[in-house]
Design a protein around this motif. Structure first.
Motif, short mmCIF file in Angstrom:
data_model
loop_
_atom_site.label_atom_id
_atom_site.label_comp_id
_atom_site.label_asym_id
_atom_site.label_seq_id
_atom_site.Cartn_x
_atom_site.Cartn_y
_atom_site.Cartn_z
N UNK A 1 0.83 -1.21 0.00
CA UNK A 1 0.00 0.00 0.00
C UNK A 1 0.86 1.26 0.00
N UNK A 2 0.27 2.38 -0.41
CA UNK A 2 0.98 3.66 -0.30
C UNK A 2 1.43 3.93 1.14
N UNK A 3 0.64 3.51 2.11
CA UNK A 3 1.01 3.75 3.51
C UNK A 3 2.25 2.93 3.89
N UNK A 4 2.31 1.69 3.40
CA UNK A 4 3.48 0.84 3.67
C UNK A 4 4.74 1.48 3.08
N UNK A 5 4.63 1.99 1.87
CA UNK A 5 5.78 2.65 1.23
C UNK A 5 6.23 3.86 2.04
N UNK A 6 5.26 4.68 2.41
CA UNK A 6 5.57 5.90 3.15
C UNK A 6 6.28 5.56 4.47
N UNK A 7 5.80 4.50 5.10
CA UNK A 7 6.37 4.05 6.36
C UNK A 7 7.84 3.67 6.19
N UNK A 8 8.14 2.90 5.15
CA UNK A 8 9.53 2.51 4.88
C UNK A 8 10.37 3.74 4.55
N UNK A 9 9.83 4.60 3.69
CA UNK A 9 10.59 5.78 3.25
C UNK A 9 10.91 6.72 4.40
N UNK A 10 9.94 6.91 5.30
CA UNK A 10 10.19 7.89 6.35
C UNK A 10 11.06 7.31 7.47
N UNK A 11 10.92 6.01 7.73
CA UNK A 11 11.74 5.41 8.79
C UNK A 11 13.16 5.08 8.33
N UNK A 12 13.32 4.79 7.04
CA UNK A 12 14.65 4.43 6.52
C UNK A 12 15.03 5.49 5.50
N UNK A 13 15.19 6.72 5.98
CA UNK A 13 15.31 7.83 5.03
C UNK A 13 16.68 7.92 4.35
N UNK A 14 17.61 7.07 4.77
CA UNK A 14 18.90 7.04 4.08
C UNK A 14 18.89 6.07 2.89
N UNK A 15 17.81 5.32 2.76
CA UNK A 15 17.68 4.38 1.64
C UNK A 15 16.87 5.03 0.51
N UNK A 16 17.35 4.86 -0.72
CA UNK A 16 16.54 5.29 -1.87
C UNK A 16 15.70 4.09 -2.30
N UNK A 17 14.37 4.27 -2.26
CA UNK A 17 13.47 3.20 -2.69
C UNK A 17 13.07 3.43 -4.15
N UNK A 18 13.31 2.43 -4.99
CA UNK A 18 12.95 2.57 -6.40
C UNK A 18 11.97 1.46 -6.80
N UNK A 19 11.28 1.69 -7.89
CA UNK A 19 10.25 0.76 -8.33
C UNK A 19 10.88 -0.48 -8.98
N UNK A 20 10.69 -1.62 -8.36
CA UNK A 20 11.20 -2.88 -8.93
C UNK A 20 10.04 -3.83 -9.19
N UNK A 21 8.86 -3.27 -9.47
CA UNK A 21 7.70 -4.09 -9.79
C UNK A 21 8.02 -4.98 -10.99
N UNK A 22 7.65 -6.24 -10.91
CA UNK A 22 7.83 -7.24 -11.97
C UNK A 22 9.25 -7.79 -12.07
N UNK A 23 10.17 -7.30 -11.26
CA UNK A 23 11.54 -7.85 -11.33
C UNK A 23 11.50 -9.38 -11.14
#
Lengths: 387, 387
Positions: A127-149
């Protein structure tokens, strides 16, 4: 376990090659089919947040899920107990807490070196909320779209996967037979669904069936113009067309199959439409072989039905395999204009070229595996019931 | 249609009151249960992006989905044809296009006045990519999290909804009976699943069954320690406990029901655990009434099982109603510590206080509706099969 540890390791190896090419040192996987593909994990737990996390530098991935489901992960996956991470029930459907907080804290404590991580931005259960949670708590990580990898790695099946899909194809035959037997004037559509579902789950005397990712789709009568209607408890009338779209499923591997039949004598429009669809399918199946592009396969179909005066503006098939609700499609290759995917041996497709007119629709499908010089069907069931 | 247009309008009215309080002039709804609740739309199409959009200033919402599913929306919803918006098949599982582009363009052309819109940030079928698509294409709109806004309106059922849930409860009884009859030493668990599913879909002679949002959960033997295992094709051994968790479903409304039984004579641990669970359930059901808080209901259960030497650290129930896979829970009120929701008449809950030990687990559940002075069960099925 459905596969040897070696087969799971090989899959992981392919995923890691792709991660390296994309510069990802971690991959956060939410798609239950991808979780299963890499770890074997199988449970109806995808209604709460869960993940498999692959780190480029570590041999074994981590499973992360609800504490209640750790036993299920122990029972179905090959992962070591110390690779099963969990969150408490107070995080489940909470308005103030999110399970991804727990995962973030763990990443913070143990994986501080991670710089760039892939997430599945179009997965059903991310969910968008799950993404936001990861992004804000692990703000030194760049999260990129790997859908379908991972889905793309899944496209070419191993021989064992093909074996499971053939078992699924056998179950699909039995379920379709049960459905066709149940379609009678005066029968309720829900009873047709019940007969199909019984056959799907019971399977054969040698092996049982698993639940397909989609329930039987049974539009009847005028509702055949609406392909994703499930069923009603209305009675089938004489001459009514009934679409039966179903899959056999074995160990989460699918073999979908669709037929359109009538209770009693079919009308002229129905016969003409069915004849065109069947001729289109036969043309495609005669010519499918490695080296062709997906869009070329679709063009063969269009050319054939055009001779009958029909055209169809939706895709006529897609890649299939291991899956969970709500879809048995892999979301990678589609048989449609513009798809340049080249067919290779051990790719598997559901060829489902339905045509829906205003007053009725006809769907007839086959699931096939691409072989070294052509294709092989996963089920053997007559397409011609009305002749 | 399952409900009168008046009932749908009343639901919309309640949603709009909440929208106004939150300062939202639009609400983008992705949860299929919420889409159904407001429009009647019903189809297995939630595997592709779709939405219902409610505008504060307009009486009638809009349905947005795949072109192939417009006929299904015509057949099942009360919306006028001009309120059914769609996207072409080239957007389905495309790597370069997203259906939300089409919706964004329409909003851009026709709804430029919208300033602040709610989206369901934790819905299963609303992806981070869909959100990003809306945000970047409609950058003058502020999108805020309105997850559960509609779910909370759904909590108190109308009398017609209760009637449907009682029908679902009747189907649950029949399905549970079919399951209990099929559990025998030497029977394969998949055949138990098949018998249950047949009963679920066939329903009663008077009304057919709909597919429940979760397949039968049938952990058997040692697997009863893993509550979300579905089933295997292993044979049931004498004395093996088998958990049967299922729901009856009528018109998408659910009545879940769980029992744990044994093939042959049960062991001592099983009997003790079952006795504690049943006593806990009875204590709760005797005392449930309007005015109590959810956490107080949970406390009654804890006090009871503590006297047997057990404790359980997961929630013991949740609000239920209309739903789609992967979950029949409404994700609003939970029976657990900290949940201050006050019980009101016509709220409906699944009380499912399982206890899982290391060697086995026992789940026994009831679905109930809160009445003016207590509660009423949706199904009538003995809890004591082992006595």
């Amino acid at each position: 376990m459905m596969f040897s540890k070696g087969e799971y390791m090989e899959r992981l190896q392919q995923v890691k090659i792709e991660m390296e090419q994309r510069g990802l040192d971690a991959l956060f996987i939410s798609d239950p089919a991808n979780m299963n593909y890499l770890t074997g994990y199988d449970g109806w737990s995808f209604y709460v947040p869960q993940m498999v996390v692959v780190f480029l530098e570590e041999e074994e991935p981590y499973w992360f899920g609800r504490a209640q489901d750790v036993n299920g992960a122990r029972a179905t996956s090959w992962l070591s107990p110390c690779h099963l991470l969990s969150y408490g029930d107070e995080y489940v459907h909470s308005k103030v807490k999110h399970p991804m907080d727990v995962l973030s804290i763990w990443v913070n404590q143990h994986k501080k070196k991670i710089k760039r991580a892939g997430v599945e931005m179009e997965a059903y259960y991310f969910s968008p909320r799950a993404l936001k949670c990861l992004e804000s708590n692990c703000d030194w990580i760049t999260f990129v779209d790997a859908h379908l990898l991972v889905n793309e790695v899944r496209m070419i099946k191993s021989d064992r996967e093909i074996m499971y899909m053939k078992k699924a194809g056998k179950i699909a035959e039995l379920a379709m037979q049960a459905g066709c037997d149940a379609v009678k004037e005066g029968a309720r559509v829900c009873d047709v669904a019940a007969a199909i579902s019984h056959a799907q789950l019971s399977g054969t005397a040698d092996f049982g069936g698993d639940y397909p990712a989609i329930v039987p789709l049974l539009p009847a009568g005028v509702l055949t113009y609406a392909p994703h209607i499930t069923w009603t408890d209305e009675k089938i009338k004489s001459g009514d067309p009934v679409i039966i779209e179903l899959a056999g499923c074995y160990g989460r591997y699918h073999a979908p199959l669709a037929r359109t039949i009538t209770a009693g004598k079919p009308g002229k429009v129905f016969k003409n439409l069915s004849t065109a669809v069947i001729e289109g399918i036969e043309t495609v199946l005669d010519q499918v072989k490695p080296g062709l592009k997906c869009e070329e396969v679709e063009q063969m179909w269009q050319d054939t039905i055009a001779r009958h005066g029909y055209c169809k503006d939706s895709r006529i098939g897609y890649s299939i395999g291991v899956n969970y609700p709500p879809d048995w499609g892999e979301h990678t290759a589609s048989l449609r204009p513009g798809d340049q995917t080249i067919l290779k041996p051990n790719m598997t497709f559901h060829l489902i070229p339905g045509i829906w007119l205003e007053e009725l629709g006809v769907e007839i499908s086959e699931s096939f595996v691409v072989t070294t010089n052509g294709c092989e069907l996963l089920s053997d069931f007559p397409r011609y019931s009305f002749l």
